[in-house]
Design a protein around this motif. Structure first.
Motif, short mmCIF file in Angstrom:
data_model
loop_
_atom_site.label_atom_id
_atom_site.label_comp_id
_atom_site.label_asym_id
_atom_site.label_seq_id
_atom_site.Cartn_x
_atom_site.Cartn_y
_atom_site.Cartn_z
N LEU A 142 0.69 -1.19 -0.09
CA LEU A 142 -0.14 0.15 0.17
C LEU A 142 0.88 1.24 -0.04
O LEU A 142 0.57 2.14 -0.54
CB LEU A 142 -0.96 -0.12 1.26
CG LEU A 142 -1.85 1.40 1.24
CD1 LEU A 142 -2.60 1.36 0.26
CD2 LEU A 142 -2.62 1.06 2.62
N PHE A 143 2.02 1.29 0.93
CA PHE A 143 2.82 2.48 0.81
C PHE A 143 3.42 2.59 -0.50
O PHE A 143 3.66 3.76 -0.86
CB PHE A 143 3.81 2.24 1.84
CG PHE A 143 4.75 3.42 2.25
CD1 PHE A 143 4.03 4.78 2.77
CD2 PHE A 143 6.20 3.35 2.02
CE1 PHE A 143 4.81 5.59 2.88
CE2 PHE A 143 6.86 4.63 1.96
CZ PHE A 143 6.04 5.82 2.51
N GLY A 144 4.05 1.38 -1.10
CA GLY A 144 4.51 1.68 -2.45
C GLY A 144 3.42 2.05 -3.58
O GLY A 144 3.96 3.14 -4.41
N ILE A 175 1.00 4.09 -2.78
CA ILE A 175 0.72 5.66 -2.67
C ILE A 175 2.03 6.48 -2.91
O ILE A 175 1.73 7.46 -3.52
CB ILE A 175 0.70 5.65 -0.98
CG1 ILE A 175 -0.56 5.27 -0.54
CG2 ILE A 175 0.78 7.35 -0.77
CD1 ILE A 175 -0.74 5.24 1.15
N LEU A 176 3.14 5.91 -2.98
CA LEU A 176 4.35 6.42 -3.51
C LEU A 176 4.17 6.68 -4.83
O LEU A 176 4.74 7.76 -5.62
CB LEU A 176 5.61 5.85 -3.43
CG LEU A 176 6.17 6.05 -1.86
CD1 LEU A 176 7.43 5.17 -1.44
CD2 LEU A 176 6.27 7.27 -1.20
N VAL A 177 3.53 5.82 -5.65
CA VAL A 177 3.57 5.74 -7.14
C VAL A 177 2.40 6.98 -7.79
O VAL A 177 2.59 7.68 -8.42
CB VAL A 177 2.78 4.32 -7.81
CG1 VAL A 177 2.54 4.62 -9.41
CG2 VAL A 177 4.04 3.29 -7.64
N TYR A 178 1.31 6.84 -6.54
CA TYR A 178 0.50 8.28 -6.95
C TYR A 178 1.09 9.52 -6.66
O TYR A 178 0.97 10.45 -7.24
CB TYR A 178 -0.65 7.89 -5.83
CG TYR A 178 -1.57 9.12 -5.76
CD1 TYR A 178 -2.58 9.38 -6.91
CD2 TYR A 178 -1.62 9.93 -5.02
CE1 TYR A 178 -3.48 10.16 -6.88
CE2 TYR A 178 -2.58 11.11 -4.77
CZ TYR A 178 -3.40 11.26 -5.90
OH TYR A 178 -4.33 12.28 -6.21
N VAL A 179 2.02 9.57 -5.63
CA VAL A 179 2.83 10.91 -5.32
C VAL A 179 3.66 11.11 -6.40
O VAL A 179 3.98 12.29 -6.57
CB VAL A 179 3.50 10.79 -3.95
CG1 VAL A 179 4.52 12.10 -3.95
CG2 VAL A 179 2.45 10.48 -2.79
N ALA A 180 4.25 10.17 -7.03
CA ALA A 180 5.17 10.26 -8.20
C ALA A 180 4.22 11.07 -9.46
O ALA A 180 4.71 11.61 -10.15
CB ALA A 180 5.90 9.33 -8.56
N ALA A 181 3.14 10.36 -9.63
CA ALA A 181 2.43 10.79 -10.71
C ALA A 181 1.62 12.00 -10.49
O ALA A 181 1.31 12.81 -11.70
CB ALA A 181 1.39 9.85 -11.02
N ARG A 182 1.40 12.51 -9.41
CA ARG A 182 0.59 13.61 -9.27
C ARG A 182 0.92 14.79 -9.93
O ARG A 182 0.32 15.79 -10.36
CB ARG A 182 0.17 13.82 -7.60
CG ARG A 182 -0.62 15.01 -7.46
CD ARG A 182 -1.03 15.16 -6.10
NE ARG A 182 0.41 15.41 -5.20
CZ ARG A 182 0.42 15.71 -3.86
NH1 ARG A 182 -0.66 15.70 -2.95
NH2 ARG A 182 1.51 15.80 -3.38
N PRO A 183 2.32 15.10 -9.77
CA PRO A 183 2.81 16.49 -10.76
C PRO A 183 2.43 16.47 -12.19
O PRO A 183 2.47 17.57 -12.81
CB PRO A 183 4.39 16.79 -10.34
CG PRO A 183 4.59 15.71 -8.93
CD PRO A 183 3.41 14.58 -9.01
#
Length: 477
Positions: free
Chosen positions: A166-168, A170-178
């Motif tokens: 799940l944490f991984g 979320i990190l993918v989502y954080v990388a994609a958001r910008p």
């Protein structure tokens, strides 16, 4: 209703009905019919593909996993019908637990299918978590002290793994958001792959480490494997077949999806070395552990760890040949290992034990079970002309061609495991039979069908499926 909707509606509806049906024969028949219908819909995906949406989609990679899961799910339901009948007769399963077992079987099929067709990385995580919780409950269905302990161990270790995944995610989502903005688009697989080259590579690198550890726990890779032998040994044998033949593949599918995501970003680390390392560690560790197993189901649970290590190694090597070998090995392992558990389940019922020391001379006391075990172990050990020999030969060949040094520990692990399996097989199948020779009321069709397919694949692999696997191997990069 779309084809993808049917893939989910069939098991979901069957689960609801099976939770209400009291009669064993009717519930077993409905379980088989639901799996048969799911296989029919899955096969239709190889001919016609529905349009993708924000939540569901299929491509050639997912179709391989879906068809394999539906087929093994069907054959396991057929095996389960005769196996569970015996468990009911001897009182190990009550009518209430029987209804629970059949309903949870279809919930598990629903969860695995949802994970394979999800176009949303968050939805895929939810589906894998649902599959985990379902199998935890099924492992504990006998309600013995050992079964409950195994279920809790599986639950705790699985929860740690799924939390890391799940944490991984979320990190993918954080990388994609910008790049893609906030909201649903940041979790849609097709959007992520198309724009992954613009993501922050550091975040992607960190995400894959957590994803590898999280989903790697579900795959059963060492040192994250501790739940797997207990779950196999204490749960119903049909669930052992589904765990080794299907659920491990679903977690592997999730890893491959994220591996493809990293491959789309040139600045991100190559995920291959991490997969190769964990694959080799799993292979060699499990190969040595095979020598010290005293329980027949634990023995083949460690064999699953060994083979998942080989598969992870092959996909970590990458390239068209290694990826093809990985797909082939995954398919052959699913068919062979489920056949072995079909066999072992009936052996345990006939002998009244799972202890290897108390199971001897099966070819004399139970010739059908004994000789089928011989052929099944030969197949899983990689003896020609069975399909696993072909896939292992391709893995070794591709490794020698690209990284000869890595071929040394790979071949070493395969040989150690080969010796362990042959040593165990000698006592189980040959010699003076051990006491206890109860007749078995078994359906041998699923076991013989799987072994026939594995043998046929080693002799002649259909060009249509070869071309399909080659295309998927190229997609994997």
């Amino acid at each position: 209703m779309s084809t993808l909707g049917l893939l989910l509606v069939i098991p979901a509806t069957a689960a609801a009905l099976l939770a209400l049906i009291r009669g064993y024969r009717l519930s077993a028949a409905l379980n088989v019919l639901a799996c048969l219908a799911s296989l029919g819909v899955a096969l239709s995906l190889s001919i016609w593909r529905p349009a993708e949406g924000l939540y569901l989609r299929v491509d050639d990679l997912s179709v391989v996993f879906i068809v394999l899961s539906a087929f093994v799910g069907l054959t396991t339901s057929v095996f389960s019908a005769s196996y569970i009948a015996h468990e009911v007769e001897i009182g190990r399963l009550t009518p209430v637990r029987l209804r629970f077992y059949h309903a949870m079987y279809q919930v598990l099929m629903f969860a695995m299918t949802l994970a394979l067709i999800a176009n949303n990385i968050g939805l895929m995580w939810v589906a894998v978590e649902l599959a985990t919780l379902t199998t935890v409950l099924m492992v504990a269905v006998y309600r013995t002290h050992e079964a409950i302990e195994a279920a809790w161990k599986y639950f705790i270790l699985g929860s740690v793994g799924i939390a890391l995944a799940l944490f991984g995610t979320i990190l993918v989502y954080v990388a994609a958001r910008p790049v893609v903005g906030e909201g649903l688009a940041g979790m849609v697989w097709t959007v992520l792959v198309a724009k992954a080259h613009r993501f922050d590579p550091i975040l992607l690198d960190l995400a894959f480490v957590f994803l590898m550890l999280g989903y790697g726990t579900k795959v059963g890779l060492a040192p994250l494997h501790a739940w797997l032998p207990d779950a196999h040994a204490e749960g119903p044998t049909p669930i052992s077949a589904v765990l080794s033949g299907l659920l491990l593949n679903v977690a592997l599918y999730a890893l491959l999806r994220f591996k493809m995501l990293l491959a789309a970003n040139a600045a991100a680390i190559a995920p291959g070395p991490l997969m190769i390392t964990l694959g080799l560690v799993s292979l060699i560790f499990a190969a040595f552990m095979l020598y010290r197993r005293r329980d027949i189901k634990r023995l083949f649970a460690y064999s699953s760890i060994e083979h998942m290590g080989v598969i992870a190694f092959a996909f970590g090597m990458g390239g068209p040949l290694a990826n093809f070998a990985g797909l082939l090995h995954m398919t052959m392992h699913s068919l062979t290992k489920s056949a072995i558990f079909f066999n072992v389940g009936h052996i345990a019922q006939a002998k009244g034990t799972q202890a290897i020391a108390d199971i001897r001379g099966l070819t004399v006391s139970h010739p059908t079970l004994g000789w089928s075990l011989v052929f099944a172990v030969m197949a899983i050990a990689g003896v020609p002309p069975f399909g696993i020999f072909t896939s292992e030969f391709l893995v070794v060949s591709s490794t020698f061609a690209r990284a000869p040094v890595l071929a040394i520990p790979l071949v070493f692990g395969l040989l150690v495991a080969f010796g362990a399996l042959l040593m165990r097989l000698q006592g189980l199948a040959f010699g003076e039979p051990s006491p206890g020779a109860a007749p078995t009321k078994a359906s041998y069709l699923p076991m013989f069908g799987h072994l026939a397919l594995v043998l046929a694949a080693g002799v002649f692999f259909p060009p249509l499926i070869t071309g399909w696997f080659q295309h998927v191997a190229k997609l994997l990069g």
